[in-house]
Design an enzyme around this catalytic site. Structure first.
Site, mmCIF file in Angstrom:
data_model
loop_
_atom_site.group_PDB
_atom_site.id
_atom_site.type_symbol
_atom_site.label_atom_id
_atom_site.label_comp_id
_atom_site.label_asym_id
_atom_site.label_seq_id
_atom_site.Cartn_x
_atom_site.Cartn_y
_atom_site.Cartn_z
ATOM 1 N N TYR A 1 -4.433 12.119 -2.623
ATOM 2 C CA TYR A 1 -3.632 12.769 -1.639
ATOM 3 C C TYR A 1 -3.863 13.062 -0.314
ATOM 4 O O TYR A 1 -4.794 13.648 -0.235
ATOM 5 C CB TYR A 1 -3.588 14.224 -2.295
ATOM 6 C CG TYR A 1 -2.917 14.355 -3.920
ATOM 7 C CD1 TYR A 1 -2.078 13.394 -4.367
ATOM 8 C CD2 TYR A 1 -3.307 15.562 -4.438
ATOM 9 C CE1 TYR A 1 -1.986 13.427 -5.767
ATOM 10 C CE2 TYR A 1 -2.974 15.309 -5.829
ATOM 11 C CZ TYR A 1 -2.118 14.627 -6.434
ATOM 12 O OH TYR A 1 -1.955 14.564 -7.808
ATOM 13 N N HIS B 1 -6.754 8.964 -13.102
ATOM 14 C CA HIS B 1 -5.513 9.045 -12.407
ATOM 15 C C HIS B 1 -4.839 7.807 -12.429
ATOM 16 O O HIS B 1 -5.048 6.853 -11.736
ATOM 17 C CB HIS B 1 -5.632 9.430 -10.821
ATOM 18 C CG HIS B 1 -4.617 10.015 -10.083
ATOM 19 N ND1 HIS B 1 -4.721 10.321 -8.912
ATOM 20 C CD2 HIS B 1 -3.418 10.420 -10.428
ATOM 21 C CE1 HIS B 1 -3.482 10.691 -8.361
ATOM 22 N NE2 HIS B 1 -2.927 10.819 -9.556
#
Length: 344
Positions: A73, A160
């Protein structure tokens, strides 16, 4: 903290923001709403300097005590900003998760003005990400995340988006995470993905104790009900549900023109289905966003719903979506109409 569950009566189902549920097997508990902080990494647009510092305090004031981030992010910016925001609060008072599988390297090809907007983040590309699901990659990722966060520990680590790297995750990342959990470095570990099939395999083949499933257990896509949720329940694995608005179509009382579903134009069938749900909900004084948040929380395997937000006002609104009572009769009518339940 004592574990509580949402109380169901014959008339309403009420989820209170101060109630907590077990999160994994390591003694962690979370409330019904978590804050996913991708927006702090300038998702889609750069957050002004007078906006982003208010996001974590707004979440805290709204009763949110679970925060989820990732190196992905904003090329680490979300971790840095989240860590800065959490410095004001006692470390034992919140649960923090971040992710492994992408490591960040200096970008020698960076030129002033280059941004990461192709990957949806409006940040300078002074760093670049690369997939690394090896043991060394996991250990480095954790060390780097701790530095960016400025905190002494991480509670939960997720593998992830290993969609194209299932074997590497099974051979490298998961054994490394098991090692970290056994050493007490983290309390729990798992995987976070936008699909349920691979998550189900991870539940069955590893000893993870939490998964984060994005977009696959919502009012419009209940596919995780067929595989992931029963597997998680059987293995005692907690589920965090993310992307409950399916990228936008369920975020408003009625679908807006150009409404999106999973980041593309919403198909006509789903627009009509959402309108039908809204018609029924209107009769009970309930909104689509309320239903979108509270629907996943009705399943016993689901511990929390993780919501993103890019302003304090949006965080406050989102946190309140779990509080308002939803009549049980409304859920029954949606089931009778074939709008929830089954294998969707």
């Amino acid at each position: 903290m004592e574990e509580n569950t949402a109380q169901t009566t014959t008339t309403t189902t009420t989820v209170r923001s101060f109630e907590t549920r077990a999160y994994g097997r390591g003694g962690l508990t979370v409330g019904p709403i978590g804050y996913g902080v991708a927006a702090l990494g300038n998702l889609y647009r750069a957050l002004p300097d007078d906006v982003w510092p208010g996001c974590v305090p707004a979440a805290w004031d709204a009763g949110v005590r679970y925060f989820d981030t990732a190196p992905h992010y904003g090329l680490g910016l979300a971790e840095e900003r989240l860590g800065a925001g959490l410095q004001a609060y006692p470390r034992e008072a919140f649960v923090l998760s971040t992710k492994v599988g992408r490591v960040l390297d200096p970008n020698p090809e960076y030129r002033p003005g280059d941004t990461d907007i192709a990957n949806l983040f409006d940040v300078p590309t002074t760093r670049r990400r690369r997939f690394d699901f090896s043991r060394d990659g996991v250990l480095r990722s954790v060390e780097d995340s701790l530095t960016r966060l400025g905190l002494d520990r991480i509670d939960v680590l997720f593998v992830h988006d290993p969609d194209e790297h299932e074997r590497e995750a099974l051979d490298g990342a998961f054994p490394a995470l098991e090692e970290l959990r056994s050493q007490g470095v983290v309390r729990s570990y798992g995987a976070g993905m936008n699909q349920s099939a691979m998550l189900t395999r991870f539940v069955e083949r590893t000893d993870l104790d939490i998964v984060m499933c994005a977009g696959r257990y919502t009012l419009l896509d209940q596919s995780a009900e067929a595989d992931l949720l029963p597997a998680a329940q059987a293995r005692g694995v907690s589920v965090a549900v993310a992307a409950v608005f399916n990228s936008g179509i369920l975020s408003t009382d009625r679908p807006r023109p150009g409404a999106t579903f999973d980041y593309g134009a919403a198909p006509a069938e789903l627009l009509a289905r959402t309108e039908r749900i809204a018609d029924i909900a209107d009769g009970y004084g309930v909104s689509i966003p309320q239903l979108a948040v509270q629907f996943p929380l009705r399943h016993p395997a689901v511990a929390t719903v993780v919501l993103g937000a890019d302003s304090g006002a949006q965080i406050t609104r989102n946190a309140g979506l779990a509080d308002a009572p939803v009549p049980e009769a409304l859920w029954r009518e949606l089931e009778h109409e074939g709008l929830i339940g089954g294998d969707r």
